[in-house]
Design a protein around this motif. Sequence first.
Motif, PDB file in Angstrom:
ATOM      1  N   LEU A 190       0.835  -1.204   0.000  1.00  0.00           N
ATOM      2  CA  LEU A 190       0.000   0.000   0.000  1.00  0.00           C
ATOM      3  C   LEU A 190       0.872   1.259   0.000  1.00  0.00           C
ATOM      4  O   LEU A 190       0.564   2.234  -0.694  1.00  0.00           O
ATOM      5  CB  LEU A 190      -0.933  -0.008   1.207  1.00  0.00           C
ATOM      6  N   SER A 191       1.952   1.231   0.748  1.00  0.00           N
ATOM      7  CA  SER A 191       2.886   2.364   0.739  1.00  0.00           C
ATOM      8  C   SER A 191       3.549   2.507  -0.623  1.00  0.00           C
ATOM      9  O   SER A 191       3.785   3.619  -1.105  1.00  0.00           O
ATOM     10  CB  SER A 191       3.947   2.194   1.820  1.00  0.00           C
ATOM     11  N   PHE A 192       3.841   1.378  -1.258  1.00  0.00           N
ATOM     12  CA  PHE A 192       4.418   1.393  -2.602  1.00  0.00           C
ATOM     13  C   PHE A 192       3.446   2.023  -3.594  1.00  0.00           C
ATOM     14  O   PHE A 192       3.832   2.840  -4.430  1.00  0.00           O
ATOM     15  CB  PHE A 192       4.771  -0.044  -3.018  1.00  0.00           C
ATOM     16  N   TYR A 193       2.175   1.658  -3.492  1.00  0.00           N
ATOM     17  CA  TYR A 193       1.165   2.279  -4.350  1.00  0.00           C
ATOM     18  C   TYR A 193       1.088   3.781  -4.097  1.00  0.00           C
ATOM     19  O   TYR A 193       0.912   4.580  -5.016  1.00  0.00           O
ATOM     20  CB  TYR A 193      -0.220   1.658  -4.114  1.00  0.00           C
ATOM     21  N   GLN A 194       1.231   4.175  -2.840  1.00  0.00           N
ATOM     22  CA  GLN A 194       1.202   5.593  -2.489  1.00  0.00           C
ATOM     23  C   GLN A 194       2.385   6.321  -3.130  1.00  0.00           C
ATOM     24  O   GLN A 194       2.227   7.422  -3.659  1.00  0.00           O
ATOM     25  CB  GLN A 194       1.248   5.732  -0.964  1.00  0.00           C
ATOM     26  N   SER A 206       1.725   6.698  -6.827  1.00  0.00           N
ATOM     27  CA  SER A 206       0.747   7.749  -7.116  1.00  0.00           C
ATOM     28  C   SER A 206       1.370   9.133  -6.945  1.00  0.00           C
ATOM     29  O   SER A 206       1.068  10.051  -7.714  1.00  0.00           O
ATOM     30  CB  SER A 206      -0.497   7.591  -6.247  1.00  0.00           C
ATOM     31  N   THR A 207       2.243   9.290  -5.974  1.00  0.00           N
ATOM     32  CA  THR A 207       2.945  10.560  -5.802  1.00  0.00           C
ATOM     33  C   THR A 207       3.881  10.820  -6.972  1.00  0.00           C
ATOM     34  O   THR A 207       3.993  11.951  -7.453  1.00  0.00           O
ATOM     35  CB  THR A 207       3.724  10.563  -4.476  1.00  0.00           C
ATOM     36  N   LEU A 208       4.538   9.777  -7.451  1.00  0.00           N
ATOM     37  CA  LEU A 208       5.398   9.910  -8.629  1.00  0.00           C
ATOM     38  C   LEU A 208       4.594  10.330  -9.858  1.00  0.00           C
ATOM     39  O   LEU A 208       5.000  11.216 -10.619  1.00  0.00           O
ATOM     40  CB  LEU A 208       6.127   8.589  -8.897  1.00  0.00           C
ATOM     41  N   GLU A 239      -4.420  13.419  -8.320  1.00  0.00           N
ATOM     42  CA  GLU A 239      -4.678  13.908  -6.964  1.00  0.00           C
ATOM     43  C   GLU A 239      -5.658  13.008  -6.225  1.00  0.00           C
ATOM     44  O   GLU A 239      -5.464  12.688  -5.047  1.00  0.00           O
ATOM     45  CB  GLU A 239      -5.257  15.332  -7.009  1.00  0.00           C
ATOM     46  N   TRP A 240      -6.703  12.574  -6.912  1.00  0.00           N
ATOM     47  CA  TRP A 240      -7.678  11.681  -6.284  1.00  0.00           C
ATOM     48  C   TRP A 240      -7.086  10.305  -5.996  1.00  0.00           C
ATOM     49  O   TRP A 240      -7.423   9.673  -4.986  1.00  0.00           O
ATOM     50  CB  TRP A 240      -8.931  11.558  -7.158  1.00  0.00           C
ATOM     51  N   ILE A 241      -6.215   9.829  -6.879  1.00  0.00           N
ATOM     52  CA  ILE A 241      -5.541   8.549  -6.611  1.00  0.00           C
ATOM     53  C   ILE A 241      -4.718   8.652  -5.330  1.00  0.00           C
ATOM     54  O   ILE A 241      -4.771   7.770  -4.469  1.00  0.00           O
ATOM     55  CB  ILE A 241      -4.667   8.127  -7.812  1.00  0.00           C
ATOM     56  N   LYS A 242      -3.954   9.744  -5.209  1.00  0.00           N
ATOM     57  CA  LYS A 242      -3.173   9.947  -3.980  1.00  0.00           C
ATOM     58  C   LYS A 242      -4.071   9.989  -2.757  1.00  0.00           C
ATOM     59  O   LYS A 242      -3.772   9.375  -1.732  1.00  0.00           O
ATOM     60  CB  LYS A 242      -2.386  11.257  -4.071  1.00  0.00           C
ATOM     61  N   MET A 288      -6.230   7.306   2.062  1.00  0.00           N
ATOM     62  CA  MET A 288      -7.384   6.883   2.857  1.00  0.00           C
ATOM     63  C   MET A 288      -7.319   5.376   3.138  1.00  0.00           C
ATOM     64  O   MET A 288      -7.548   4.936   4.269  1.00  0.00           O
ATOM     65  CB  MET A 288      -8.684   7.211   2.133  1.00  0.00           C
ATOM     66  N   TRP A 289      -6.996   4.572   2.125  1.00  0.00           N
ATOM     67  CA  TRP A 289      -6.956   3.125   2.315  1.00  0.00           C
ATOM     68  C   TRP A 289      -5.814   2.703   3.231  1.00  0.00           C
ATOM     69  O   TRP A 289      -5.970   1.765   4.024  1.00  0.00           O
ATOM     70  CB  TRP A 289      -6.866   2.392   0.986  1.00  0.00           C
TER      71      TRP A 289
END
Length: 137
Positions: free
Chosen positions: A46-50, A53-55, A92-95, A100-101
């Motif tokens: 989940l942190s990797f996905y975060q 998304s920031t990238l 922005e919404w993905i981030k 949230m998740w």
Amino acid sequence: MVDSSGTSIFNHVVFPVVNGVSILVCLVAVILILRLKLYKKLVYRLSFYQVLSTLAFASVMQMMLINLYFHDSPSIVQGLCTAFGFLALYTEWIKLLFTMWVTFHLFCFAVLHKNLKKLEVLYVVTSLLLPAFIATV
């Protein structure tokens, strides 16, 4: 401060530098996550996905600087503004949803003592599809 074309120095200097640093930090984080194989646990994924998304968000913001150099051509600016506006809102919404998740998962794990590994697909699908719906509306 404003230069001769009417745009601020912030748009030409600070914004690209900050986005460039953000992209480099995210790339280093992605490389470390993959190199150290931290993706084996759900929280790390989940942190990797975060981080991804920031990238993506920082890359879109960096690409938006292209608009500064096409201010003389309204047709090009119109198309670029529409495309970059959609991409910026989408990332922005993905981030936001991945944040949230991650928060929800850590709360359930730490406070409620529930391990919700089965919900990873829900986390990813809602974080990628819901923003597409929101950005198009």
